[in-house]
Enzyme design. Structure first.
Site, PDB file in Angstrom:
ATOM      1  N   CYS A  53     -79.654 -74.405 121.799  1.00 19.36           N
ATOM      2  CA  CYS A  53     -78.643 -74.495 122.859  1.00 19.36           C
ATOM      3  C   CYS A  53     -79.256 -74.183 124.230  1.00 19.36           C
ATOM      4  O   CYS A  53     -79.962 -73.183 124.381  1.00 19.36           O
ATOM      5  CB  CYS A  53     -77.498 -73.531 122.558  1.00 19.36           C
ATOM      6  SG  CYS A  53     -76.188 -73.625 123.782  1.00 19.36           S
ATOM      7  N   CYS A  57     -76.887 -67.365 127.009  1.00 21.09           N
ATOM      8  CA  CYS A  57     -76.058 -66.211 126.633  1.00 21.09           C
ATOM      9  C   CYS A  57     -76.970 -65.135 126.021  1.00 21.09           C
ATOM     10  O   CYS A  57     -77.635 -65.406 125.004  1.00 21.09           O
ATOM     11  CB  CYS A  57     -74.990 -66.636 125.647  1.00 21.09           C
ATOM     12  SG  CYS A  57     -74.131 -68.130 126.180  1.00 21.09           S
ATOM     13  N   CYS A  60     -77.032 -64.336 122.141  1.00 27.21           N
ATOM     14  CA  CYS A  60     -76.974 -65.391 121.133  1.00 27.21           C
ATOM     15  C   CYS A  60     -78.342 -65.804 120.579  1.00 27.21           C
ATOM     16  O   CYS A  60     -79.265 -66.125 121.334  1.00 27.21           O
ATOM     17  CB  CYS A  60     -76.267 -66.614 121.701  1.00 27.21           C
ATOM     18  SG  CYS A  60     -75.964 -67.878 120.449  1.00 27.21           S
ATOM     19  N   CYS A  97     -63.246 -72.904 110.412  1.00 32.38           N
ATOM     20  CA  CYS A  97     -63.725 -72.884 111.800  1.00 32.38           C
ATOM     21  C   CYS A  97     -65.144 -73.446 111.847  1.00 32.38           C
ATOM     22  O   CYS A  97     -65.996 -73.026 111.055  1.00 32.38           O
ATOM     23  CB  CYS A  97     -63.772 -71.456 112.327  1.00 32.38           C
ATOM     24  SG  CYS A  97     -62.225 -70.569 112.131  1.00 32.38           S
ATOM     25  N   CYS A 128     -60.328 -75.318 113.204  1.00 39.17           N
ATOM     26  CA  CYS A 128     -60.710 -74.716 114.484  1.00 39.17           C
ATOM     27  C   CYS A 128     -62.121 -75.182 114.799  1.00 39.17           C
ATOM     28  O   CYS A 128     -62.948 -75.301 113.898  1.00 39.17           O
ATOM     29  CB  CYS A 128     -60.669 -73.193 114.389  1.00 39.17           C
ATOM     30  SG  CYS A 128     -61.160 -72.388 115.924  1.00 39.17           S
ATOM     31  N   CYS A 188     -57.955 -70.241 121.001  1.00 41.75           N
ATOM     32  CA  CYS A 188     -58.579 -69.075 120.373  1.00 41.75           C
ATOM     33  C   CYS A 188     -59.595 -68.561 121.383  1.00 41.75           C
ATOM     34  O   CYS A 188     -60.552 -69.270 121.702  1.00 41.75           O
ATOM     35  CB  CYS A 188     -59.263 -69.498 119.075  1.00 41.75           C
ATOM     36  SG  CYS A 188     -60.291 -68.205 118.342  1.00 41.75           S
ATOM     37  N   ARG A 266     -58.494 -61.257 115.595  1.00 39.68           N
ATOM     38  CA  ARG A 266     -59.496 -61.409 114.529  1.00 39.68           C
ATOM     39  C   ARG A 266     -60.623 -60.399 114.665  1.00 39.68           C
ATOM     40  O   ARG A 266     -61.290 -60.328 115.714  1.00 39.68           O
ATOM     41  CB  ARG A 266     -60.064 -62.837 114.515  1.00 39.68           C
ATOM     42  CG  ARG A 266     -61.075 -63.026 113.385  1.00 39.68           C
ATOM     43  CD  ARG A 266     -61.401 -64.489 113.099  1.00 39.68           C
ATOM     44  NE  ARG A 266     -60.194 -65.276 113.118  1.00 39.68           N
ATOM     45  CZ  ARG A 266     -59.954 -66.267 113.981  1.00 39.68           C
ATOM     46  NH1 ARG A 266     -60.848 -66.606 114.873  1.00 39.68           N
ATOM     47  NH2 ARG A 266     -58.822 -66.917 113.939  1.00 39.68           N
TER      48      ARG A 266
HETATM   49  N1  SAM Z   1     -71.570 -72.762 121.889  1.00 37.91           N
HETATM   50  C1  SAM Z   1     -70.206 -72.493 121.780  1.00 37.91           C
HETATM   51  C2  SAM Z   1     -69.734 -71.457 122.773  1.00 37.91           C
HETATM   52  O1  SAM Z   1     -70.519 -70.658 123.255  1.00 37.91           O
HETATM   53  O2  SAM Z   1     -68.535 -71.445 123.042  1.00 37.91           O
HETATM   54  C3  SAM Z   1     -69.762 -72.098 120.400  1.00 37.91           C
HETATM   55  C4  SAM Z   1     -70.544 -71.150 119.543  1.00 37.91           C
HETATM   56  S1  SAM Z   1     -70.755 -69.498 120.124  1.00 37.91           S
HETATM   57  C5  SAM Z   1     -71.977 -68.893 118.999  1.00 37.91           C
HETATM   58  C6  SAM Z   1     -69.238 -68.673 119.742  1.00 37.91           C
HETATM   59  C7  SAM Z   1     -69.110 -67.207 120.093  1.00 37.91           C
HETATM   60  O3  SAM Z   1     -69.841 -66.417 119.166  1.00 37.91           O
HETATM   61  C8  SAM Z   1     -69.605 -66.736 121.427  1.00 37.91           C
HETATM   62  O4  SAM Z   1     -68.732 -67.007 122.460  1.00 37.91           O
HETATM   63  C9  SAM Z   1     -69.723 -65.237 121.202  1.00 37.91           C
HETATM   64  O5  SAM Z   1     -68.505 -64.593 121.528  1.00 37.91           O
HETATM   65  C10 SAM Z   1     -69.971 -65.122 119.709  1.00 37.91           C
HETATM   66  N2  SAM Z   1     -71.314 -64.609 119.424  1.00 37.91           N
HETATM   67  C11 SAM Z   1     -72.476 -65.277 119.556  1.00 37.91           C
HETATM   68  N3  SAM Z   1     -73.514 -64.490 119.232  1.00 37.91           N
HETATM   69  C12 SAM Z   1     -73.006 -63.283 118.877  1.00 37.91           C
HETATM   70  C13 SAM Z   1     -73.590 -62.045 118.460  1.00 37.91           C
HETATM   71  N4  SAM Z   1     -74.888 -61.894 118.352  1.00 37.91           N
HETATM   72  N5  SAM Z   1     -72.751 -61.009 118.185  1.00 37.91           N
HETATM   73  C14 SAM Z   1     -71.420 -61.155 118.311  1.00 37.91           C
HETATM   74  N6  SAM Z   1     -70.824 -62.295 118.704  1.00 37.91           N
HETATM   75  C15 SAM Z   1     -71.595 -63.350 118.998  1.00 37.91           C
HETATM   76 FE1  SF4 Z   2     -75.055 -71.702 123.232  1.00 41.43          FE
HETATM   77 FE2  SF4 Z   2     -74.938 -69.436 121.852  1.00 41.43          FE
HETATM   78 FE3  SF4 Z   2     -74.112 -69.480 124.359  1.00 41.43          FE
HETATM   79 FE4  SF4 Z   2     -72.677 -70.775 122.464  1.00 41.43          FE
HETATM   80  S1  SF4 Z   2     -73.017 -68.568 122.618  1.00 41.43           S
HETATM   81  S2  SF4 Z   2     -73.243 -71.524 124.509  1.00 41.43           S
HETATM   82  S3  SF4 Z   2     -74.358 -71.432 121.125  1.00 41.43           S
HETATM   83  S4  SF4 Z   2     -76.237 -69.833 123.668  1.00 41.43           S
END
Ligand code: SAM
Ligand code: SF4
Ligand code: DTB
Length: 340
Positions: A53, A57, A60, A97, A128, A188, A266
């Site tokens: 990606c 973030c 992530c 989901c 979802c 959500c 959740r």
């Molecule tokens: N890329 C899309 C987005 O960011 O909306 C969808 C997938 S993203 C992995 C979905 C959510 O997972 C993120 O917004 C974050 O809140 C959560 N998330 C990701 N990594 C995480 C982590 N290491 N611990 C807890 N929550 C996490």
């Molecule tokens: Fe990409 Fe992870 Fe951020 Fe979702 S949370 S936009 S998968 S880097």
């Protein structure tokens, strides 16, 4: 009880500051007024496109900016996704989901996504998806396919957001939530606790959600899963702020329940390393939905055997296929009368 979207930060800070027992009594009362207190919704999560990606973030594992060892994949084959969905249904899941590690879906991805939504819905499960930012047209396409919920987290307070992510703004997130809401898909949206944010940030996070024009129908509260190779995972490993205090996490769940009484709250990522006692407090405070199975998107989850044992000990049962709270009913907006 009135559903309010005019909460002030001060009011929410007061909730966080309450003696813990008083806060629990209030959130339990709100929970019991609006939900069956011993029923928990079971959701299954599947990563339909993992890693690679472009967003940064800091939490992530799927960001190209992280050195987490997660390999990038292409969008999964439609048949494969439907096979996983059938399995989830057999395991008692009410909602399926699906997550994709995208900044946003490309138009060329949409036909397969639409086919997946239709297929999963035909199996009788709620659907979802979380695919990143959406254009109004993409939101409408998903609505037309029958998508029940779209997950798009605001993740933290507006102030903390830009410390965790630089490649997009909170306003981009809110814009997509607007497109989703306007398309008629249920919203959500939640976030992550334990990223090193302050209590003020947690107040700002709940405040942002609770003052949206309509509350999200689902509010995922994740505890950060610290992943090695991510900015926040490494920062937490190297500093004493470490893991979020359990009581503070429960307070956040309680504040979500009190301010957004009709929403499903959740208890999402992070249960794997959470004690049973803390999870029990979260359910008492008003959490009424979890992810089942032993994997989230890339991180481990608690697993079905330990969940079954926990549900047994707590006298909890799986919420059985109720009609999803449709956005057009206005269940999370205005007064309760509007929901009837
Ligand atoms: N890329 C899309 C987005 O960011 O909306 C969808 C997938 S993203 C992995 C979905 C959510 O997972 C993120 O917004 C974050 O809140 C959560 N998330 C990701 N990594 C995480 C982590 N290491 N611990 C807890 N929550 C996490
Ligand atoms: Fe990409 Fe992870 Fe951020 Fe979702 S949370 S936009 S998968 S880097
Ligand atoms: C959400 O708020 N939590 C889920 C879901 N929405 C998509 C994702 C949690 C991801 C945890 C980290 C991982 O598995 O990589």
């Amino acid at each position: 009880m009135e559903i309010r979207t005019d909460w002030t930060r001060e009011e929410i800070a007061t909730l966080f500051d309450m003696p813990f027992g008083d806060l629990m009594a209030q959130s339990m009362a709100v929970h019991r007024e609006h939900h069956k207190p011993n029923e928990v919704q079971l959701c299954t999560l599947l990563s339909i496109k993992t890693g690679g990606c472009p967003e940064d973030c800091g939490y992530c594992s799927q960001s190209v900016h992280a050195d987490s060892g997660v390999a990038a994949t292409k969008l999964m084959d439609v048949r494969q996704v439907l096979q996983s969905a059938a399995q989830a249904k057999d395991n008692g899941s009410q909602r399926f989901c699906m997550g994709a590690a995208w900044r946003n879906p490309k138009d060329r991805d949409m036909p397969a996504i639409v086919e997946i939504v239709k297929g999963v819905r035909e199996m009788g499960m709620e659907t979802c998806m979380t695919l990143g930012m959406l254009s109004p047209k993409q939101a409408d396409m998903l609505a037309e396919a029958g998508l029940d919920y779209y997950n798009h987290n605001i993740d933290s307070s507006p102030e903390y957001y830009e410390r965790a992510i630089s490649t997009r703004k909170m306003s981009d997130r809110l814009e997509t939530l607007d497109h989703v809401r306007n398309s008629g898909i249920n919203v959500c949206s939640g976030g992550i606790v334990g990223m090193g944010e302050t209590r003020e940030d947690r107040v700002g996070f709940i405040h942002t959600l609770a003052t949206l024009p309509a509350h999200p129908e689902s509010v995922p509260v994740n505890a950060l899963v610290p992943v090695k190779g991510t900015v926040l995972g490494d920062m937490l490993a190297d500093t004493p702020i470490a893991k979020i205090d359990d009581i503070e996490f429960v307070r956040t769940v309680a504040a979500a329940r009190i301010t957004m009484p009709m929403s499903m709250v959740r208890l999402s990522a992070g249960r794997e390393s959470m004690s049973e006692a803390t999870q029990a407090l979260c359910f008492m405070a008003g959490a009424n939905s979890i992810f089942t199975g032993d994997k989230l998107l890339t991180a481990p989850n608690a697993g079905d055997d330990s969940d079954a044992a926990l549900f047994d000990r707590l006298g909890l049962t799986a919420l059985q296929g109720e009609e999803p709270l449709r956005a057009e009913k206005g269940a999370c907006k205005g007064t309760l009368e509007a929901a009837e």
